[in-house]
Design an enzyme around this catalytic site. Structure first.
Site, PDB file in Angstrom:
ATOM      1  N   GLY A   1       0.351  -6.104 -10.317  1.00  0.00           N
ATOM      2  CA  GLY A   1      -0.287  -6.697 -11.332  1.00  0.00           C
ATOM      3  C   GLY A   1      -1.071  -5.900 -12.240  1.00  0.00           C
ATOM      4  O   GLY A   1      -0.973  -4.847 -12.385  1.00  0.00           O
TER       5      GLY A   1
ATOM      6  N   SER B   1      -0.697  -9.595  -7.950  1.00  0.00           N
ATOM      7  CA  SER B   1       0.686  -8.849  -7.668  1.00  0.00           C
ATOM      8  C   SER B   1       1.408  -9.600  -6.535  1.00  0.00           C
ATOM      9  O   SER B   1       1.104 -10.630  -6.027  1.00  0.00           O
ATOM     10  CB  SER B   1       0.133  -7.473  -6.927  1.00  0.00           C
TER      11      SER B   1
ATOM     12  N   HIS C   1       9.519  -3.369 -11.378  1.00  0.00           N
ATOM     13  CA  HIS C   1       8.445  -2.778 -10.750  1.00  0.00           C
ATOM     14  C   HIS C   1       7.037  -2.923 -11.399  1.00  0.00           C
ATOM     15  O   HIS C   1       6.039  -2.438 -10.789  1.00  0.00           O
ATOM     16  CB  HIS C   1       8.711  -1.293 -10.288  1.00  0.00           C
TER      17      HIS C   1
END
Length: 156
Positions: free
Chosen positions: A54, A60, A79
């Site tokens: 993140g 994240s 990704h």
């Protein structure tokens, strides 16, 4: 875990035949499903883990590859969310102290070498990673496993 992979030869099944193709994952990363022969034994039951970063102020994720992802995307997933604003636009439009205050209010500690880096990498500079991850999960090309929350940031 696999970073963005430069072009490489990959053997894949396509329309019932095994083909060797040059595969380049631009803006994406490898996410192979459970039981795939190219992932380590430790991940055979779950699929290949992929860290989706993140921002300094957002979560994240850890995703894993799926069979559907292997069939539809050659074992590829996102990704990250990607930039919403260029570094230059972020420097022009964001205030260093405001970004720091917003992170502090979220309980996130930060150590940074330059105010410029804070503005360039501010959460506002990036697209919403949760939206991107939810899209990948909803499409079945990767599974959401873990959501991580930032507590500290070290830049530059």
């Amino acid at each position: 875990m696999s970073p963005t992979i430069s072009p490489r030869l990959s053997s894949i099944w396509w329309s019932g035949d095994k083909k060797t193709l040059m595969l380049h994952r631009k803006g994406a990363t490898r996410a192979f499903p459970p039981n795939h022969p190219l992932i380590p034994v430790d991940y055979q039951l779950t699929g290949q883990p992929v860290l989706i970063g993140g921002t300094m102020g957002t979560c994240s994720y850890v995703l894993t590859g799926t069979d559907k992802g292997m069939q539809r995307t050659f074992g590829t997933t996102c990704h990250g969310a990607g930039r919403a604003y260029s570094r230059a636009k972020s420097r022009r439009n964001l205030d260093y102290l405001t970004v720091l205050e917003n992170l502090k209010q979220k309980g996130i500690s930060i150590r940074v070498a330059s105010p410029k880096l804070v503005m360039e990498e501010a959460p506002e500079s990036y697209k919403n990673v949760t939206d991107v991850v939810d899209t990948c999960h909803g499409a079945g090309i990767s599974d959401k496993c873990i959501k991580l929350r930032p507590i500290a940031v070290i830049k530059g």
